[in-house]
Every structure is written in structure tokens, then in C-alpha cells.
Design an enzyme around this catalytic site. Structure first.
Site, short mmCIF file in Angstrom:
data_model
loop_
_atom_site.label_atom_id
_atom_site.label_comp_id
_atom_site.label_asym_id
_atom_site.label_seq_id
_atom_site.Cartn_x
_atom_site.Cartn_y
_atom_site.Cartn_z
N TYR A 56 0.61 -1.61 -0.14
CA TYR A 56 0.12 -0.35 -0.27
C TYR A 56 0.92 1.46 -0.24
O TYR A 56 0.54 2.29 -0.53
CB TYR A 56 -0.97 -0.14 1.23
CG TYR A 56 -1.87 -1.00 1.55
CD1 TYR A 56 -2.01 -1.68 -0.08
CD2 TYR A 56 -2.73 -1.10 2.50
CE1 TYR A 56 -3.31 -2.98 0.34
CE2 TYR A 56 -3.76 -1.76 2.34
CZ TYR A 56 -4.42 -3.26 1.21
OH TYR A 56 -5.08 -4.03 0.98
N LYS A 80 3.16 -15.29 2.60
CA LYS A 80 2.70 -15.67 1.37
C LYS A 80 4.23 -16.09 1.43
O LYS A 80 4.39 -16.04 -0.02
CB LYS A 80 2.02 -14.50 0.32
CG LYS A 80 1.71 -15.93 -0.90
CD LYS A 80 0.48 -16.80 -1.06
CE LYS A 80 0.20 -17.37 -2.04
NZ LYS A 80 -0.69 -18.81 -1.96
N ASP A 128 -3.79 -18.14 1.96
CA ASP A 128 -4.98 -18.41 1.13
C ASP A 128 -5.23 -19.09 2.05
O ASP A 128 -6.59 -19.68 1.78
CB ASP A 128 -4.46 -19.28 -0.57
CG ASP A 128 -3.59 -19.83 -0.10
OD1 ASP A 128 -2.66 -19.60 0.83
OD2 ASP A 128 -2.84 -20.48 -1.12
N ASP A 149 -5.74 -6.55 5.48
CA ASP A 149 -7.48 -5.85 5.44
C ASP A 149 -8.55 -6.43 4.75
O ASP A 149 -8.65 -6.36 5.10
CB ASP A 149 -6.95 -4.86 4.04
CG ASP A 149 -7.66 -3.84 3.90
OD1 ASP A 149 -8.65 -4.02 4.42
OD2 ASP A 149 -7.48 -3.03 2.32
N ASP A 164 -11.64 -7.75 7.61
CA ASP A 164 -12.80 -7.71 6.66
C ASP A 164 -13.85 -9.02 6.86
O ASP A 164 -14.61 -9.32 7.09
CB ASP A 164 -12.95 -7.24 6.10
CG ASP A 164 -12.72 -5.12 5.96
OD1 ASP A 164 -13.04 -5.13 6.89
OD2 ASP A 164 -13.24 -5.19 4.42
#
Ligand code: NAD
Length: 356
Positions: free
Chosen positions: A135, A190, A222, A246, A250
Site C-alpha cells: 500500500y 505468502k 490463502d 485488510d 473484513d
């Protein structure tokens, strides 16, 4: 104890007013000062985070934040949009550690999209690194592709990066948080594909040496996304980078049924923090007196615990919230047959009464 109150836009002022009511009912001495932020600040002074608001936030021990944003600002240039105020505050205060608990309250189990037995009693904490990762990494932008099968074609790119100190500090925060709970930490990465997250995994493993009492496991993002809907109660504390956090936070919020119930905290290394509900400014219901104030009230409880050293007062608020839910009081977002529908202010009043 100095608290900056930044109500913001949409339902922000309504829900923050209820949290302030609850704070005032605790019988503690706070210095509270309110300032505009987001669209409200843009209207008042032409900028979503004016210097006066930023200075108030910097001087405070903690910030209680409502929400910012409205569709009507979508055409403004990016730097003037309400959401920039949050990014500006995170950056100016160095708020690198984002805490998002996902708790499924007994009385709201049926509101989850998962089977009740999967979420009953759910109480997990996601810790997301907030100031690094793809980001914020440079360079980023658009250009002609320098090579590959589509060399010369228009392309866009971002840069995923983390420095060692950034990973070390969030790892310490996560191990310390796990210590306060069940002493189990899952680091999500990851590493099988990304160099940045192999580095992340290596450093979290190193930092673990200082916390031998905490059980550390590593999981690919994942798989973590899958396990969160398969067996969410298997987790306790999760730590991960900005982008994975992020998305996963959620996802986890939906396990609990309503976004109107979820608090959050963003802390810096001085334990100064910004506390806000996980939801946005909900322009669709603003001004109607129906917004659920509990996420903001629970954010105020987190503020007492993490920034103001008032764990007992935090417990009092959390117990009061459970009490009003047990009494069957519900704002429309969590309403179900057989319960009592109340508005924003009535819910705040009920929490104040339950404190006694
Ligand atoms: P939102 O979270 O504001 O609303 C999503 C849905 O949830 C809406 O139907 C809304 O009515 C409902 N909802 C949200 N909070 C609620 C509450 N406390 N009680 C009852 N219902 C509630 O997300 P959105 O609609 O995608 O975004 C609206 C605005 O908020 C946008 O401008 C967006 O940029 C902004 N936003 C701000 C923040 C923030 O301030 N931190 C976070 C997310 C979105």
C-alpha cells in the site's frame, strides 16, 4: 487523560455522541476536545485533516474517531477526499499496529452467515501491520512495460516491501498481545511465492525466540482465508501484513454477523492510539437515529485498556454491552424477532444504565 474526539461524517457524530456519553458515565476524569475531520472538516476549512485537528490529535493520549466519507466527495481530487484524513493521521502519528477483534456475542450468533456452532463463542484478534507493505511501497505508477510478452504496452505497478524494523515491531506487539490471551499466535504470510513474506516469516520466527511461552504457527494467506470460514475458533491471535490483514480482518468481521458491533484500535510505539468502529460513515442511514453505536462504544473500551491504562473501566463497558444484548435491546442492523428494536440514543442510554 486527554482524548481528541473526531466525529467525522455520516453516522459518525451520532455514534460518537453515545460513546462520549458512556465515557462520561464512568466517573473518571477525562479532558475531551472535539474537532472536525473528513468531509466535515473539508466543508469547514477546505481540508479533510486541518492542522488544528492534526495538532489536537498529536497532543492527545488517544483519539476517538467516528467515520469519514460520503459519496458526494467522490469527485474531489484524491488529496482532499475525506478518507485521506485517516491515512494522514496514521502517518503523522506512526500508527503501525491495527487491532481488530472479532467477537461473536452469544445473543447474536444467529446473525452470522456461518452455522451457529462454528461461531458461538468466537473471540479472535487480528493484528494488521498498518504503515508498510504494497500500500505504501515505492516506486508505483503507470508506464510502458519495459519487457515481457507485452513490452511497450501500458502497465501499472506497485511495490511490496517491508524493512526488518517494521516486521520486528509488529511481531513484538503480536507476541505481547498473544501473551495476554491464550498464548497462541498465527503469523500469516505468502512465503511460498513472495520474497517479502519469506523475510516476514524469517523475522517473526527470530522474534519468537524472545517469547518461548507463546506457541507460534505460520500459515499461508490463502489457507488462512479458508480456515477463517471453516474453523474460525481454531485461531486466537493472527498477525499479518497490511494487505493480507485488510482482507482477512473484513472477512473475520462478517463471522460475527454485524459490522455495527466491531471496534478497532490503531497504535503507535508510545501506545498512543486511534480508536474507531470498523465500519464506515453509512451515509444511507445517517441522521435517522438508527445506527448501531456499540462498535464505537466498544472502541472506547479498547481506548481505555490500551492507551489510558484503565482496564477495569474497559471491562465495565464490555460487560455493560453484553448486558444490554442479554436484555434483548437491538438496533435495526442486529434486530431479530422477539427482541426489542431501539435507536442509537436509546442503545447508548441502555449501556450507561447497565454500567451501574
Ligand atoms: P459502511 O460501513 O459505511 O456501510 C456499509 C453498510 O453497513 C451500510 O448499509 C450501512 O448502513 C451499514 N452500517 C455501517 N455501520 C453501521 C452501523 N453502525 N449501524 C448500522 N448499520 C451500519 O461502508 P460503505 O457504505 O461502503 O461506505 C460509506 C462511506 O464510508 C464511504 O464514503 C467510505 O469511503 C467510507 N468509509 C469510511 C471508513 C472510515 O471512516 N474508517 C471505513 C470504511 C468506509
Amino acid at each position: 487523560m486527554k482524548i481528541a474526539i473526531l466525529p467525522g461524517d455520516g453516522i459518525g457524530p451520532e455514534i460518537v455522541a453515545e460513546a462520549v456519553k458512556v465515557l462520561q458515565a464512568l466517573g473518571l476524569r477525562f479532558e475531551m476536545e472535539t474537532a472536525p475531520v473528513g468531509g466535515a472538516a473539508y466543508e469547514a476549512s477546505g481540508h479533510p485533516l486541518p492542522d488544528s485537528t492534526l495538532n489536537l490529535a498529536k497532543a492527545a493520549d488517544a483519539i476517538l474517531f467516528g467515520a469519514v466519507g460520503d459519496w458526494k466527495y467522490d469527485t474531489l481530487e484524491r488529496a482532499l477526499r475525506p478518507e485521506q484524513a485517516i491515512l494522514g493521521l496514521r502517518k503523522a502519528l506512526g500508527l503501525f499496529a491495527n487491532f481488530r477483534p472479532a467477537i461473536c456475542y452469544e445473543q447474536l450468533t444467529h446473525a452470522s452467515s456461518l452455522k451457529p456452532e462454528l461461531v458461538a463463542g468466537l473471540d479472535i484478534l487480528i493484528i494488521r501491520e498498518l504503515t508498510g507493505d504494497i500500500y505504501f511501497g515505492q516506486p508505483r505508477g503507470r508506464r510502458g512495460a519495459p519487457d515481457g510478452a507485452f513490452a511497450g504496452a501500458e502497465e501499472a505497478f506497485d511495490t511490496m516491501r517491508y524493512t526488518r524494523p517494521e516486521i520486528e515491531r509488529i511481531a513484538h506487539v503480536a507476541f505481547q498481545a498473544a501473551r495476554q490471551r491464550s498464548k497462541r499466535l498465527t503469523s500469516v504470510d505468502k512465503a511460498n511465492v513472495l520474497e517479502t513474506f519469506q523475510f516476514w516469516k524469517d523475522i517473526v520466527t527470530e522474534v519468537h525466540k524472545g517469547y518461548p511461552d507463546v506457541e507460534l504457527s505460520h500459515m499461508y494467506v490463502d489457507n488462512a482465508a479458508m480456515q477463517l470460514v471453516k474453523a474460525p475458533k481454531a485461531f486466537d491471535v493472527i498477525v499479518t501484513g497490511n494487505m493480507f490483514g485488510d482482507i482477512l480482518s473484513d472477512e473475520a468481521s462478517m463471522l460475527t454477523g454485524s459490522i455495527g458491533m466491531l471496534p478497532s484500535a490503531s497504535l503507535n510505539d508510545k501506545k498512543q492510539g486511534l480508536y474507531e468502529p470498523s465500519h464506515g460513515s453509512a451515509p444511507d442511514i445517517a441522521g435517522k437515529g438508527v445506527a448501531n453505536p456499540l462498535a464505537t462504544i466498544l472502541s472506547a473500551a479498547m481506548m481505555l485498556r490500551f492507551s489510558l491504562n484503565q482496564a477495569e473501566a474497559a471491562n465495565r463497558i464490555e460487560t455493560a454491552v453484553k448486558k444490554v444484548l442479554a436484555q434483548g435491546l437491538r438496533t435495526p442492523d442486529i434486530y431479530s424477532e422477539g427482541t426489542t428494536r431501539v435507536g442509537t440514543a436509546q442503545m447508548g442510554d441502555a449501556v450507561v444504565q447497565a454500567l451501574a
